[in-house]
Write a protein that holds these residues in place. Structure first.
Motif, PDB file in Angstrom:
ATOM      1  N   ASN A 143       0.815  -1.280  -0.030  1.00 58.51           N
ATOM      2  CA  ASN A 143       0.014   0.006  -0.119  1.00 58.51           C
ATOM      3  C   ASN A 143       0.887   1.208   0.022  1.00 58.51           C
ATOM      4  OD1 ASN A 143      -2.576  -1.236  -0.171  1.00 58.51           O
ATOM      5  ND2 ASN A 143      -3.070  -1.058   2.005  1.00 58.51           N
ATOM      6  N   LEU A 144       1.927   1.141   0.769  1.00 57.51           N
ATOM      7  CA  LEU A 144       2.879   2.381   1.000  1.00 57.51           C
ATOM      8  C   LEU A 144       3.458   2.645  -0.390  1.00 57.51           C
ATOM      9  CD1 LEU A 144       4.488   2.474   4.407  1.00 57.51           C
ATOM     10  CD2 LEU A 144       3.128   4.207   3.280  1.00 57.51           C
ATOM     11  N   GLU A 196       2.052   1.980  -3.451  1.00 61.43           N
ATOM     12  CA  GLU A 196       1.149   2.522  -4.142  1.00 61.43           C
ATOM     13  C   GLU A 196       1.020   3.974  -3.882  1.00 61.43           C
ATOM     14  OE1 GLU A 196      -2.558   0.306  -4.091  1.00 61.43           O
ATOM     15  OE2 GLU A 196      -2.115  -0.746  -5.866  1.00 61.43           O
ATOM     16  N   LEU A 197       0.952   4.261  -2.598  1.00 66.08           N
ATOM     17  CA  LEU A 197       0.796   5.716  -2.294  1.00 66.08           C
ATOM     18  C   LEU A 197       1.695   6.601  -2.971  1.00 66.08           C
ATOM     19  CD1 LEU A 197      -0.944   7.360   0.096  1.00 66.08           C
ATOM     20  CD2 LEU A 197       1.363   7.329   1.247  1.00 66.08           C
ATOM     21  N   PHE A 198       3.076   5.976  -2.924  1.00 65.04           N
ATOM     22  CA  PHE A 198       4.355   6.585  -3.326  1.00 65.04           C
ATOM     23  C   PHE A 198       3.885   6.856  -5.072  1.00 65.04           C
ATOM     24  CE2 PHE A 198       7.830   7.447  -0.650  1.00 65.04           C
ATOM     25  CZ  PHE A 198       7.122   6.953   0.685  1.00 65.04           C
ATOM     26  N   ARG A 199       3.470   5.851  -5.632  1.00 66.98           N
ATOM     27  CA  ARG A 199       3.195   5.988  -7.123  1.00 66.98           C
ATOM     28  C   ARG A 199       2.180   6.845  -7.451  1.00 66.98           C
ATOM     29  NH1 ARG A 199       1.253   0.436  -9.047  1.00 66.98           N
ATOM     30  NH2 ARG A 199       0.032   1.752 -10.555  1.00 66.98           N
ATOM     31  N   LEU A 200       1.089   7.054  -6.512  1.00 71.56           N
ATOM     32  CA  LEU A 200      -0.187   8.050  -6.580  1.00 71.56           C
ATOM     33  C   LEU A 200       0.651   9.363  -6.673  1.00 71.56           C
ATOM     34  CD1 LEU A 200      -3.235   7.334  -6.614  1.00 71.56           C
ATOM     35  CD2 LEU A 200      -3.243   8.263  -4.203  1.00 71.56           C
ATOM     36  N   TYR A 201       1.540   9.645  -5.704  1.00 77.50           N
ATOM     37  CA  TYR A 201       2.011  11.036  -5.676  1.00 77.50           C
ATOM     38  C   TYR A 201       3.268  11.008  -6.613  1.00 77.50           C
ATOM     39  CZ  TYR A 201      -1.188  11.875  -1.990  1.00 77.50           C
ATOM     40  OH  TYR A 201      -2.152  11.960  -0.859  1.00 77.50           O
ATOM     41  N   ARG A 202       3.438  10.003  -7.574  1.00 78.36           N
ATOM     42  CA  ARG A 202       4.515  10.233  -8.593  1.00 78.36           C
ATOM     43  C   ARG A 202       5.676  10.476  -8.051  1.00 78.36           C
ATOM     44  NH1 ARG A 202      -0.055  13.085 -11.098  1.00 78.36           N
ATOM     45  NH2 ARG A 202      -0.586  11.528 -12.767  1.00 78.36           N
ATOM     46  N   ALA A 203       6.134   9.722  -6.911  1.00 80.41           N
ATOM     47  CA  ALA A 203       7.402   9.764  -6.278  1.00 80.41           C
ATOM     48  C   ALA A 203       8.473   9.487  -7.376  1.00 80.41           C
ATOM     49  CB  ALA A 203       7.520   9.088  -5.234  1.00 80.41           C
ATOM     50  N   GLN A 206      13.190   9.201  -4.822  1.00 81.71           N
ATOM     51  CA  GLN A 206      12.432   9.743  -3.517  1.00 81.71           C
ATOM     52  C   GLN A 206      11.619   8.363  -3.025  1.00 81.71           C
ATOM     53  OE1 GLN A 206       9.620  12.092  -5.505  1.00 81.71           O
ATOM     54  NE2 GLN A 206      10.140  13.914  -4.340  1.00 81.71           N
ATOM     55  N   LEU A 236      11.164   5.663   1.311  1.00 81.05           N
ATOM     56  CA  LEU A 236      10.480   4.453   1.737  1.00 81.05           C
ATOM     57  C   LEU A 236      11.270   3.074   1.760  1.00 81.05           C
ATOM     58  CD1 LEU A 236       7.799   2.806   2.000  1.00 81.05           C
ATOM     59  CD2 LEU A 236       7.669   2.686  -0.335  1.00 81.05           C
ATOM     60  N   LEU A 262      -4.070   3.799 -10.245  1.00 78.08           N
ATOM     61  CA  LEU A 262      -3.194   2.683  -9.791  1.00 78.08           C
ATOM     62  C   LEU A 262      -3.246   1.408 -10.618  1.00 78.08           C
ATOM     63  CD1 LEU A 262      -3.683   3.098  -6.035  1.00 78.08           C
ATOM     64  CD2 LEU A 262      -1.502   3.546  -7.017  1.00 78.08           C
ATOM     65  N   PHE A 277      -6.518   4.059   2.222  1.00 73.90           N
ATOM     66  CA  PHE A 277      -6.602   2.722   2.180  1.00 73.90           C
ATOM     67  C   PHE A 277      -6.974   1.963   3.150  1.00 73.90           C
ATOM     68  CE2 PHE A 277      -2.713   4.026  -0.243  1.00 73.90           C
ATOM     69  CZ  PHE A 277      -2.741   3.412  -1.079  1.00 73.90           C
ATOM     70  N   THR A 311      -1.999   2.581   6.669  1.00 80.85           N
ATOM     71  CA  THR A 311      -0.696   2.989   5.763  1.00 80.85           C
ATOM     72  C   THR A 311       0.011   3.784   6.044  1.00 80.85           C
ATOM     73  OG1 THR A 311      -2.205   1.959   4.125  1.00 80.85           O
ATOM     74  CG2 THR A 311      -0.205   2.635   3.030  1.00 80.85           C
ATOM     75  N   TRP A 343       8.262   4.693  10.836  1.00 79.87           N
ATOM     76  CA  TRP A 343       9.392   5.111  11.210  1.00 79.87           C
ATOM     77  C   TRP A 343       9.045   6.823  11.435  1.00 79.87           C
ATOM     78  CZ3 TRP A 343       9.087   2.236   6.911  1.00 79.87           C
ATOM     79  CH2 TRP A 343       9.004   3.162   5.557  1.00 79.87           C
TER      80      TRP A 343
END
Lengths: 260, 248
Positions: free
Chosen positions: A147-148, A150-157, A161, A166, B55, B74, B78, B82
């Motif tokens: 999920n994290l 996907e989150l990074f992908r969503l914000y176009r990291a 980055q 991550l 996605l 999610f 998520t 850290w």
């Protein structure tokens, strides 16, 4: 009470063993060149102390420099392998090769090819220590939550980055676990390398002194070397454990339990 | 009359393992509306949400979003374990090159987490972690908020509180919300429109407007109008599932 028991009980047990050892040697009149009494080892430690510590400093220096190099190269290799799956498939078998090859069998070649004995020891200790860092860090870099990611992908990291924010934080506990294993291996690698490299030179490391003393049947001195090397291993392990705890205590399960 | 926030035209999704997750689907979601997707597991509601988010890529069909600024929540919070609550909320800003945390602090405040900026996720309850997650999804002032069963793992009391707060935030900020849930009550309580989906292959079987007052207090959950609407959605959900079962 429980905390005191944690220290006192193992200490008492150790003291008991030493007393039994001492008494057994005295009662049975066992000669020093077969098995020295703890008191003889202690005397040797005291008498030869400065000389042994000078040699120990060589061993410790090789160990620490090798561990540092293993950390730098191991992490760099793991990051590269994690970024390019093709690279992992191509090169990882060679990392395994370095790991499974007993360094004693490579030592003679390295000694022939490399003139500087310090560099020889360094290469062999590095070979012993690098694999746990590569494999643990690689496992950690691949363990980021889906999920994290996907989150990074969503914000176009960007790739960088994602790596920095991550993958590297996720991999940190895994890396530290590998580092703790590698610390011990670096010392073992250094000692094995010193023994293979032989006893030449006045200050070629404590393992050389151990071997030399055992050839001369100076067992108290040899055992004093052994005691110092074991103590070094324990201190190294403890130091890496403290480092790991310091870095993880704010958030990681492994470090949170220790505080209370 | 109102703008379209999201438009799907004959969007279908097949996974490489041969599963037809979503059959050809048309859907248009109005700007500023609150839409829920309800259905049993495997009905493709999460797939639909991920298609809207970009996605996942559709196998066929096209997806248009009016505005690319979106937030995604999610099912698990998520959060990065850290990082503190504030650092977690500030992540979208950082990834965008920002260094100013004031809007992250503001987002935390909005979700009632003023005193918890420096707390690590493990120090927060499940409900508070979800609040941090929502704060992160809304920190970039998105126009579109996509939520994938965000409250499924929470106890009922916490879920009701979060439902109330989410509705209030939506009314204040005018986001377009697409909310996936398997709870009919939750869908009816929150939404203006409930879309019922059924599995194998996933698809829309009913599209219902919820005619309820905008002002929905906690005791509203006990009112007849609310229960009637829930019954209505439940019936259509059961009809869809029953049809599936008899077909299978």
């Amino acid at each position: 009470m429980r905390a005191a028991g944690k220290v006192i009980l193992p200490f008492l047990f150790g003291a008991l063993l030493l007393i039994i050892w001492e008494v057994a040697i005295r009662l049975n009149h066992i000669p020093q060149f077969i098995l020295p009494a703890p008191s003889a080892i202690a005397i040797s430690l005291w008498k030869d102390g400065p000389d042994l510590l000078r040699n120990l400093s060589v061993t410790v220096e090789v160990t620490l420099v090798a561990l540092l190099l293993a950390t730098i190269t191991g992490v760099a290799i793991a990051v590269a392998l994690a970024q390019w799956p093709l690279a992992e498939r191509t090169f990882f078998p060679y990392a395994v090769f370095i790991q499974v090859t007993p360094i004693v069998t490579i030592a003679p070649f390295i000694i022939i090819w490399v003139e500087n004995i310090f560099v020889v020891l360094l290469i062999l200790a590095w070979m012993a220590a690098v694999f746990p860092i590569i494999s643990n860090t690689l496992l950690g870099l691949k363990s980021a939550s889906a999920n994290l990611r996907e989150l990074f992908r969503l914000y176009r990291a960007s790739r960088w980055q994602t790596l920095r924010r991550l993958l590297i934080p996720t991999a940190l506990p895994y890396f530290l676990g590998g580092l703790r294993i590698s610390g011990g291996l670096a010392l073992i690698g250094t000692v094995v390398a010193e023994m293979v490299a032989g006893t030449s030179g006045a200050q070629s490391g404590l393992a050389s002194r151990l071997l030399e003393a055992s050839y001369r049947l100076e067992l108290p001195r040899a055992m004093a070397c052994f005691v110092l090397l074991s103590a070094t291993g324990l201190i190294l392990y403890w130091a890496l454990k403290v480092l790991s705890h310091r870095l993880l205590r704010h958030w990681h399960e492994s470090a949170r339990g220790i505080e209370n | 009359m109102s703008e379209t926030a999201v438009a799907l035209r004959s969007v279908a999704k097949n996974f490489p393992n041969g599963i037809e997750a979503l059959r050809a689907t048309d859907l248009s979601i109005a700007e500023g509306s609150f839409v829920s997707l309800v259905g049993p597991s495997g009905c493709g509601k999460s797939t639909l949400l991920r298609l809207i988010a970009g996605l996942l890529a559709p196998t066929t069909g096209t997806i248009e979003r009016h505005d690319d600024r979106m937030g995604f929540v999610f099912q698990d919070p998520t959060l990065m374990p850290w990082a503190t609550a504030l650092e977690n909320v500030a992540l979208p800003l950082r990834l965008n090159g920002g260094t100013d945390d004031s809007s992250a602090r503001h987002a935390l405040q909005r979700l009632g987490l003023d005193g918890f900026a420096g707390a690590y996720p493990h120090q927060l309850s499940g409900g508070m972690q979800m609040r941090v997650s929502i704060a992160r999804a809304t920190v970039t002032s998105p126009r579109l908020l996509l939520m994938d069963e965000p409250f499924a793992a929470l106890d009922e009391f916490t879920r009701f509180r979060l439902n109330d707060d989410l509705r209030a935030l939506w009314q204040k900020h005018g986001w377009t919300v697409v909310f996936v849930t398997h709870s009919v009550q939750e869908a009816v309580f929150l939404s203006q429109r409930v879309i019922v989906m059924s599995p194998r292959p996933g698809g829309i079987v009913a599209d219902m407007r919820i005619d309820l007052p905008q002002e929905r207090r906690n005791d509203f959950r006990l009112s007849h109008t609310f229960i009637d609407q829930c019954a209505c959605v439940s019936t259509s959900l059961h009809a869809a599932t029953a049809a599936q079962d008899s077909a299978a």
